[in-house]
Design an enzyme around this catalytic site. Structure first.
Site, short mmCIF file in Angstrom:
data_model
loop_
_atom_site.label_atom_id
_atom_site.label_comp_id
_atom_site.label_asym_id
_atom_site.label_seq_id
_atom_site.Cartn_x
_atom_site.Cartn_y
_atom_site.Cartn_z
N ARG A 147 1.00 -1.26 0.07
CA ARG A 147 0.09 -0.01 0.14
C ARG A 147 0.84 1.23 -0.15
NH1 ARG A 147 -5.09 0.20 4.15
NH2 ARG A 147 -5.89 1.67 2.46
N ASP B 146 -2.89 9.37 8.05
CA ASP B 146 -2.09 8.07 7.35
C ASP B 146 -0.39 8.78 7.10
OD1 ASP B 146 -4.84 7.04 6.59
OD2 ASP B 146 -3.47 5.56 6.42
N ASN C 128 -5.45 11.57 5.11
CA ASN C 128 -6.08 10.46 5.81
C ASN C 128 -7.42 9.92 4.86
OD1 ASN C 128 -6.67 9.37 8.11
ND2 ASN C 128 -8.75 10.45 8.83
O1 MRU Z 1 -7.85 2.42 4.52
P1 MRU Z 1 -7.61 2.14 6.01
O2 MRU Z 1 -8.72 1.66 6.67
O3 MRU Z 1 -5.96 1.58 6.22
O4 MRU Z 1 -7.62 3.71 6.64
C1 MRU Z 1 -7.36 4.25 7.62
C2 MRU Z 1 -7.30 5.48 7.92
O5 MRU Z 1 -7.41 6.37 7.07
C3 MRU Z 1 -7.24 6.08 9.57
O6 MRU Z 1 -7.65 7.30 9.66
C4 MRU Z 1 -5.56 6.31 9.46
O7 MRU Z 1 -4.96 5.10 9.13
C5 MRU Z 1 -5.20 6.65 10.99
S1 MRU Z 1 -5.31 5.04 11.87
C6 MRU Z 1 -4.57 5.55 13.47
#
Ligand code: MRU
Length: 361
Positions: free
Chosen positions: A99, A248, A258
């Site tokens: 990712r 993120d 995010n």
């Molecule tokens: O696609 P995801 O579920 O991995 O996305 C997660 C998010 O966007 C969260 O808000 C981010 O990773 C912060 S987690 C502490």
């Protein structure tokens, strides 16, 4: 690092465990109605688990990748050291390709490679493998401590009677501890503060409905689930006093990458004069990237949008745009809640200070 239950609530299992030399992941795609723990036996399996969001959330992906690298090189630990090191580097770049957006993935893997580089040259491959497991366990322990730190720094933002809106899942399930955005909520709840959380369901994959709503409810926190298009309305009705989301990646200027939909929430918060806070572990700070414009935003498969769960809703042959993340400009951010304090604008200096403090701690 083998505790099988999360720190936050009865019935919510730990996001991951390193047990008897193996990595076990909670399959988050099946939550909340099915609890499935899957042992990870190969680099390919870990790569797929990250891509498919069996483990997801920036900090959890970082810890999973660190252990995942151990899984990947374990079969090579009887090889000669130069061969072992080559394989280690190959597997780290392979796992990093799962990712692109959450910087914790690259951050954790780079830390693992640094640990291997600084390890004593006289070690053999078996000993180096053991050092790598220790480094992954350190990253894991630090993640738990970081969540606690964010909770302590952010808890006073939540006062009795408040409505707090959050987006996606930046909770215990996105980390290996109390979560980031949720850490102040868990601590405020423990202190007896009476507040309500409004959780956006977070289309297309419903991390808000399936994960945030579930873990907060399991902890006894007063949580209301709303669809994403209700955020403006609940704000207009005066139900929201504060927004806290996760991230993120935070770039050098304070831009926040995010989950898709965060930008909309930030614009709404500005419109309604509400504070918009971002829980930001030091492991999510990316000083090497100047602004959010340079961050690669993951584009995911179209079937996540053309259906609702397993049910097809859109016409066949429909073209789709499915970015998994968006960028909230730093100008919309009231503060970044880090484990070393809350940073406010201008963000660049504060981010450097926190990154430095994290290196020294
Ligand atoms: O696609 P995801 O579920 O991995 O996305 C997660 C998010 O966007 C969260 O808000 C981010 O990773 C912060 S987690 C502490």
């Amino acid at each position: 690092m083998g505790a099988g239950v999360s720190a936050v609530a009865k019935g919510v299992p730990a996001t991951l465990q390193w047990r008897d030399g193996d990595l076990h992941l909670l399959n988050q795609t099946r939550l909340p109605h099915h609890i499935e723990i899957e042992r990870q036996d190969s680099a390919e399996q870990v790569w797929q688990s990250i891509l498919q969001l069996k483990v997801r959330g920036a900090p959890a992906i970082g810890v999973a990748a660190a252990y995942g690298l151990c899984v990947a090189v374990k079969p090579s630990r009887n090889l000669a050291l130069p061969d072992f090191r080559n394989i280690l580097h190959q597997q780290a770049s392979y796992l990093q390709s799962s990712r692109p957006t959450a910087v914790n993935l690259a951050w954790a893997l780079q830390r693992m490679l640094r640990a291997a580089t600084t390890a004593h040259q006289a070690l053999d491959s078996t000993e180096l493998y053991a050092r790598l497991v220790e480094e992954a366990q350190r990253i894991h322990a630090e993640d738990i401590a970081i969540c606690n730190g964010i909770g302590a720094q952010g808890v006073n933002l939540i006062q009795s009677g408040m409505g707090v809106l959050t987006h996606c899942n930046a909770g215990a399930l996105a980390t290996t501890g109390l979560g980031t955005a949720t850490a102040p909520m868990y601590l405020a709840h423990q202190l007896g503060v009476n507040f309500k959380v409004y959780a956006d369901e977070t289309r297309p994959l419903l991390q808000g409905a399936r994960l945030t709503a579930w873990e907060l409810q399991s902890a006894g926190i007063n949580v209301n689930l709303i669809t994403d298009n209700m955020a403006a309305s609940v704000m207009a009705r005066g139900l929201i006093d504060l927004v806290i989301v996760g991230t993120d990646r935070v770039t050098a200027n304070g831009d926040v990458v995010n989950k898709i939909g965060t930008l909309g929430v930030a614009i709404l918060a500005k419109h309604f004069g509400l504070p918009f806070y971002v829980a930001c572990p030091s492991s999510t700070i990316d000083l090497a990237t100047p602004t959010g414009a340079q961050v690669e935003i993951e584009e995911r498969a179209s079937d996540e949008v053309t259906g609702f769960g397993p049910v097809r809703t859109a016409p066949h042959g429909m073209a789709v745009v499915n970015p998994a993340f968006d960028v909230t400009p730093h100008t919309l951010v009231s503060g970044l809640i880090t484990e070393h304090g809350i940073i406010s604008a201008p963000f660049a200096e504060g981010l450097k200070r926190v990154a430095m403090a994290a290196l020294q701690s």
